[in-house]
Design a protein around this motif. Structure first.
Motif, PDB file in Angstrom:
ATOM      1  N   TYR A 189       0.908  -1.258  -0.022  1.00  0.00           N
ATOM      2  CA  TYR A 189      -0.073   0.067   0.006  1.00  0.00           C
ATOM      3  C   TYR A 189       0.765   1.124  -0.138  1.00  0.00           C
ATOM      4  O   TYR A 189       0.644   2.236  -0.830  1.00  0.00           O
ATOM      5  N   MET A 190       2.091   1.129   0.915  1.00  0.00           N
ATOM      6  CA  MET A 190       2.757   2.554   0.748  1.00  0.00           C
ATOM      7  C   MET A 190       3.451   2.626  -0.582  1.00  0.00           C
ATOM      8  O   MET A 190       4.021   3.830  -0.805  1.00  0.00           O
ATOM      9  N   ILE A 193       2.056   5.289  -2.765  1.00  0.00           N
ATOM     10  CA  ILE A 193       2.040   6.722  -2.128  1.00  0.00           C
ATOM     11  C   ILE A 193       3.125   7.345  -2.834  1.00  0.00           C
ATOM     12  O   ILE A 193       4.540   6.676  -2.745  1.00  0.00           O
ATOM     13  N   ILE A 197       5.958  13.142  -1.859  1.00  0.00           N
ATOM     14  CA  ILE A 197       5.379  13.883  -0.637  1.00  0.00           C
ATOM     15  C   ILE A 197       6.384  13.882   0.541  1.00  0.00           C
ATOM     16  O   ILE A 197       6.563  14.756   1.096  1.00  0.00           O
ATOM     17  N   SER A 198       7.107  12.743   0.567  1.00  0.00           N
ATOM     18  CA  SER A 198       8.169  12.467   1.573  1.00  0.00           C
ATOM     19  C   SER A 198       9.599  13.090   1.384  1.00  0.00           C
ATOM     20  O   SER A 198       9.994  14.080   2.219  1.00  0.00           O
ATOM     21  N   ILE A 215       2.552  12.092   8.309  1.00  0.00           N
ATOM     22  CA  ILE A 215       2.186  12.060   6.816  1.00  0.00           C
ATOM     23  C   ILE A 215       1.934  10.675   6.338  1.00  0.00           C
ATOM     24  O   ILE A 215       0.732  10.403   5.798  1.00  0.00           O
ATOM     25  N   ILE A 216       2.639   9.831   6.453  1.00  0.00           N
ATOM     26  CA  ILE A 216       2.506   8.519   5.914  1.00  0.00           C
ATOM     27  C   ILE A 216       1.340   7.723   6.829  1.00  0.00           C
ATOM     28  O   ILE A 216       0.461   7.069   6.076  1.00  0.00           O
ATOM     29  N   PRO A 218      -1.512   8.942   8.331  1.00  0.00           N
ATOM     30  CA  PRO A 218      -2.843   9.145   7.886  1.00  0.00           C
ATOM     31  C   PRO A 218      -3.228   8.870   6.475  1.00  0.00           C
ATOM     32  O   PRO A 218      -4.467   8.613   6.444  1.00  0.00           O
ATOM     33  N   LEU A 219      -2.392   8.791   5.496  1.00  0.00           N
ATOM     34  CA  LEU A 219      -2.647   8.347   4.288  1.00  0.00           C
ATOM     35  C   LEU A 219      -2.983   6.793   4.385  1.00  0.00           C
ATOM     36  O   LEU A 219      -3.601   6.302   3.159  1.00  0.00           O
ATOM     37  N   CYS A 220      -2.481   6.184   5.164  1.00  0.00           N
ATOM     38  CA  CYS A 220      -2.614   4.437   5.253  1.00  0.00           C
ATOM     39  C   CYS A 220      -3.982   4.156   5.801  1.00  0.00           C
ATOM     40  O   CYS A 220      -4.164   3.138   6.469  1.00  0.00           O
ATOM     41  N   ARG A 221      -4.813   5.161   6.047  1.00  0.00           N
ATOM     42  CA  ARG A 221      -5.931   4.851   6.813  1.00  0.00           C
ATOM     43  C   ARG A 221      -6.853   3.675   6.392  1.00  0.00           C
ATOM     44  O   ARG A 221      -7.403   2.845   7.050  1.00  0.00           O
TER      45      ARG A 221
END
Length: 305
Positions: A189-190, A193, A197-198, A215-216, A218-221
């Motif tokens: 999943y990551m 992304i 962004i990083s 950052i990471i 919250p995006l992996c919710r």
């Protein structure tokens, strides 16, 4: 004087193909097949519910395939009182919640490390975490049992002063055993992304821990919701690890409470069916609470090449 008569050009008739309603028929067949599979999966649940509502005297006299003479909720009341379910429910909560949170945290950290940093052994490290799920639990129980008898714990963590016969030992093995699967899912999943962004956060001066937590994560919710649903169900329904690593019956989770409904010389299947249905209620509540995030977490990235 000769007159020429021009005949109209003959129109070529195109062969007309009869259109058969193959699309609607195919969809109808697919829906019927899915409905049949769903009904097949629901038959054990419906049968357990039907059995739990019948008194044992009725089934003993007329059989389980007979029409019920009376239906009541007496088996649910008796199962709740005889098995001590409130106490075992609390034991399951004390084991399941820290296990799920610890599994997701450690798995996210490893997935973040192997996907955001380029080094020589990142793929090997990911394979090492995933390979732990290839071994069945029965293979690990003998060395794990001996290890638990050698690891000491303070008295406020364990009455036995050991990792054996304590809730901390069950939490530890659940986290260790489930981290492989969660790391594999979160790493995939990551990868979806964007790294920009990083990199933008790094240019702004954000340290690694801030990139990870603010950052990471919250995006992996959606992925966390899907994994939290699966892990909660798996850990809550686990029966093997508490049976092998907890000696005291009062410390075991809800799955062990069903054993209290069985006598030495007599077993009431109607009572056990009622207890099994009540133990499944928390897992259903977790699924319905996270249903939307669970489905979105499973389908995310399906349209990307």
């Amino acid at each position: 004087m000769t007159t020429t008569v021009t005949r109209p050009a003959s129109r070529t008739r195109e062969p007309q193909t009869r259109q058969t309603p193959a699309g609607p028929r195919r969809q109808t067949g697919r829906h019927l097949m899915l409905a049949g599979i769903a009904l097949l999966w629901l038959v054990p649940l419906l049968w357990a519910m039907y059995t739990s509502l019948r008194p044992y005297s009725d089934t003993a006299k007329h059989g389980y395939l007979s029409w019920p003479r009376s239906l009541s909720l007496g088996n649910f009341t008796d199962a709740w009182q005889q098995s001590g379910m409130p106490h075992f429910f609390w034991n399951s909560v004390l084991i399941t919640v820290p296990s799920v949170l610890g599994t997701l945290l450690f798995s996210a950290a490893v997935a973040f490390f192997v996907t955001r940093f380029d080094f020589r052994w990142n793929i090997v490290l990911l394979m090492l975490f995933t390979a732990g799920n290839l071994l069945p639990a029965q293979v690990l129980i003998t060395p794990l049992y001996r290890l638990y008898l050698l690891v000491p714990l303070p008295q406020w963590m364990s009455d036995s002063l050991l990792l054996y016969n304590s809730a901390w030992g069950i939490i530890a093995i659940h986290i260790a055993y489930q981290c492989g699967f969660c790391t594999f899912v979160l790493s995939n999943y990551m990868k979806t992304i964007p790294r920009e962004i990083s990199e933008a956060a790094l240019v702004d001066g954000a340290p690694v821990w801030r990139q990870f937590f603010q950052i990471i994560l919250p995006l992996c919710r959606p992925a966390f919701a899907a994994l939290a649903t699966l892990e909660s169900i798996w850990i809550y329904n686990d029966f093997f690890w508490p049976l092998a690593l907890i000696e005291t019956g009062d410390k075991r989770p809800i799955t062990s409470a069903l054993a209290n409904l069985q006598g030495q010389y007599f077993t009431n299947p109607n009572l056990i069916a009622a207890g099994a249905l009540m133990t499944a209620i928390p897992t259903l509540l977790v699924y319905f609470a996270l249903q939307r995030q669970f489905i979105s977490g499973l389908t995310i990235g399906s349209g990307k090449g």
